[in-house]
Design an enzyme around this catalytic site. Sequence first.
Site, PDB file in Angstrom:
ATOM      1  N   GLY A   1      -4.926 -15.555   5.713  1.00  0.00           N
ATOM      2  CA  GLY A   1      -4.567 -16.964   5.577  1.00  0.00           C
ATOM      3  C   GLY A   1      -5.797 -17.853   5.475  1.00  0.00           C
ATOM      4  O   GLY A   1      -6.937 -17.364   5.454  1.00  0.00           O
TER       5      GLY A   1
ATOM      6  N   GLY B   1       0.810  -1.218   0.000  1.00  0.00           N
ATOM      7  CA  GLY B   1       0.000   0.000   0.000  1.00  0.00           C
ATOM      8  C   GLY B   1       0.839   1.261   0.000  1.00  0.00           C
ATOM      9  O   GLY B   1       1.755   1.387   0.822  1.00  0.00           O
TER      10      GLY B   1
ATOM     11  N   THR C   1      -0.906 -14.303   2.124  1.00  0.00           N
ATOM     12  CA  THR C   1      -0.126 -14.916   3.201  1.00  0.00           C
ATOM     13  C   THR C   1       0.702 -16.123   2.757  1.00  0.00           C
ATOM     14  O   THR C   1       1.803 -16.349   3.266  1.00  0.00           O
ATOM     15  CB  THR C   1      -1.105 -15.309   4.338  1.00  0.00           C
ATOM     16  OG1 THR C   1      -1.781 -14.114   4.755  1.00  0.00           O
ATOM     17  CG2 THR C   1      -0.399 -15.912   5.531  1.00  0.00           C
TER      18      THR C   1
ATOM     19  N   CYS D   1      -9.209   2.123   5.553  1.00  0.00           N
ATOM     20  CA  CYS D   1      -8.345   3.085   6.221  1.00  0.00           C
ATOM     21  C   CYS D   1      -9.181   4.110   6.963  1.00  0.00           C
ATOM     22  O   CYS D   1     -10.197   4.561   6.454  1.00  0.00           O
ATOM     23  CB  CYS D   1      -7.528   3.846   5.190  1.00  0.00           C
ATOM     24  SG  CYS D   1      -6.126   2.923   4.713  1.00  0.00           S
TER      25      CYS D   1
HETATM   26  C1  LIG Z   1       1.608  -8.581   6.215  1.00  0.00           C
HETATM   27  C2  LIG Z   1       0.436  -8.122   5.406  1.00  0.00           C
HETATM   28  C3  LIG Z   1       0.424  -6.830   4.886  1.00  0.00           C
HETATM   29  C4  LIG Z   1      -0.667  -6.380   4.111  1.00  0.00           C
HETATM   30  N1  LIG Z   1      -0.649  -5.125   3.600  1.00  0.00           N
HETATM   31  C5  LIG Z   1      -1.688  -4.691   2.825  1.00  0.00           C
HETATM   32  C6  LIG Z   1      -1.664  -3.399   2.217  1.00  0.00           C
HETATM   33  O1  LIG Z   1      -0.701  -2.640   2.343  1.00  0.00           O
HETATM   34  N2  LIG Z   1      -2.754  -3.017   1.484  1.00  0.00           N
HETATM   35  C7  LIG Z   1      -3.836  -3.851   1.281  1.00  0.00           C
HETATM   36  O2  LIG Z   1      -4.780  -3.474   0.587  1.00  0.00           O
HETATM   37  N3  LIG Z   1      -3.851  -5.099   1.820  1.00  0.00           N
HETATM   38  C8  LIG Z   1      -2.819  -5.530   2.567  1.00  0.00           C
HETATM   39  N4  LIG Z   1      -2.841  -6.800   3.110  1.00  0.00           N
HETATM   40  C9  LIG Z   1      -4.007  -7.671   2.860  1.00  0.00           C
HETATM   41  C10 LIG Z   1      -3.732  -8.693   1.756  1.00  0.00           C
HETATM   42  O3  LIG Z   1      -3.434  -8.054   0.524  1.00  0.00           O
HETATM   43  C11 LIG Z   1      -4.929  -9.661   1.570  1.00  0.00           C
HETATM   44  O4  LIG Z   1      -6.072  -8.913   1.213  1.00  0.00           O
HETATM   45  C12 LIG Z   1      -5.237 -10.448   2.842  1.00  0.00           C
HETATM   46  O5  LIG Z   1      -4.049 -10.821   3.508  1.00  0.00           O
HETATM   47  C13 LIG Z   1      -6.074 -11.719   2.561  1.00  0.00           C
HETATM   48  O6  LIG Z   1      -5.409 -12.592   1.676  1.00  0.00           O
HETATM   49  P1  LIG Z   1      -4.517 -13.871   2.172  1.00  0.00           P
HETATM   50  O7  LIG Z   1      -5.361 -14.623   3.146  1.00  0.00           O
HETATM   51  O8  LIG Z   1      -4.175 -14.619   0.934  1.00  0.00           O
HETATM   52  O9  LIG Z   1      -3.310 -13.277   2.838  1.00  0.00           O
HETATM   53  C14 LIG Z   1      -1.752  -7.260   3.874  1.00  0.00           C
HETATM   54  C15 LIG Z   1      -1.731  -8.559   4.400  1.00  0.00           C
HETATM   55  C16 LIG Z   1      -0.658  -9.001   5.149  1.00  0.00           C
HETATM   56  C17 LIG Z   1      -0.672 -10.403   5.679  1.00  0.00           C
END
Ligand SMILES: Cc1cc2nc3c(=O)[nH]c(=O)nc-3n(C[C@H](O)[C@H](O)[C@H](O)COP(=O)(O)O)c2cc1C
Length: 303
Positions: free
Chosen positions: A216, A46, A265, A129
């Site tokens: 996750g 982001g 994740t 946000c």
């Molecule tokens: C460490 C971390 C940092 C993240 N930073 C952002 C971010 O900066 N902007 C955003 O829109 N989503 C952010 N996310 C959310 C992920 O892009 C995603 O929507 C969310 O983790 C669900 O997907 P997953 O279960 O495959 O991780 C972040 C997730 C994690 C784990």
Amino acid sequence: MFDYSVKLKNLKLKNPVIAASGTFGYGEELNDFFPVENLGALSTKGLSLKPRLGNPMPRIIETPSGMINAIGLQNVGVEAFLEKKLPLLEKRQVTVIANIFGNTLEEYIEIAKILESSSVAAIELNISCPNVKAGGMEFGNDPKMAAVVTEEVRKVFSRHLMVKLSPNVTSIVEIAKKVEAAGADSLSLINTVTAMVINTQSKKPMIANGVGGLSGPAIRPIAVRMVAQTYQAVKIPIVGIGGITELNDILEFMIAGAAAIQIGTSNFTKPKIAQELIDQLQNHLKTEGLSSPQELVGTLEGF
Ligand SMILES: Cc1cc2nc3c(=O)[nH]c(=O)nc-3n(C[C@H](O)[C@H](O)[C@H](O)COP(=O)(O)O)c2cc1C
């Protein structure tokens, strides 16, 4: 002829697999594991108007089938991204989606204006946000605010506008419809689910920020349900996100209505996962005799 590409309105991806924001940095580190240009697209960490240091530590904790993070949107800022990070991605011809956020409506607009004159293929609007001018309520938690931020960014950014929805709302469908009407080209869902873990000795939250975002496999069924419900309510393409770790998870999201997916994740535990799933999905489609990933999208029955 087999066509593996995906068209999200005016955004063409070479395949439907996108690296999720915050889990792939700006592509530099992960490039050691596989060529990042093989991704359908890369959603950046982001980006804000100014650089941010993020929250105090500890800001990550492992949980059953997932993790909680409260990184606090640490990032280099949009100008440093354009100057120092984007050139490498341009050189490798990566399809870049700039994930952006602001603390005010004006900040969102300013970042989008800056990106309009860059090479990024799309903006992904992170509306999870706090709006400092609205008492800290998240843009994405209020249908009206979600629509206004979409509409205003739409006015200044002419290429693909993807809006990323928060699951921490009463009705994601209501927000999705408002954001669609405000001019979004696509929707990505879901962002993390607000969560907490407590240390029973100290009686304090395990994360310095108190609460964080759960991601996750633990959140996958929530995300799949939200994609299926949103698919029934909007016409614009949906990008499914949440706990994808294997091919079957991608199929589940596509059947629910996702035209493309993001992997988050899982990149931390298996840095080559995106490449593996790109290959597996391609093989699956061929074996099943499907001519394009599109043939799977929204094929859910009995719902
Ligand atoms: C460490 C971390 C940092 C993240 N930073 C952002 C971010 O900066 N902007 C955003 O829109 N989503 C952010 N996310 C959310 C992920 O892009 C995603 O929507 C969310 O983790 C669900 O997907 P997953 O279960 O495959 O991780 C972040 C997730 C994690 C784990």
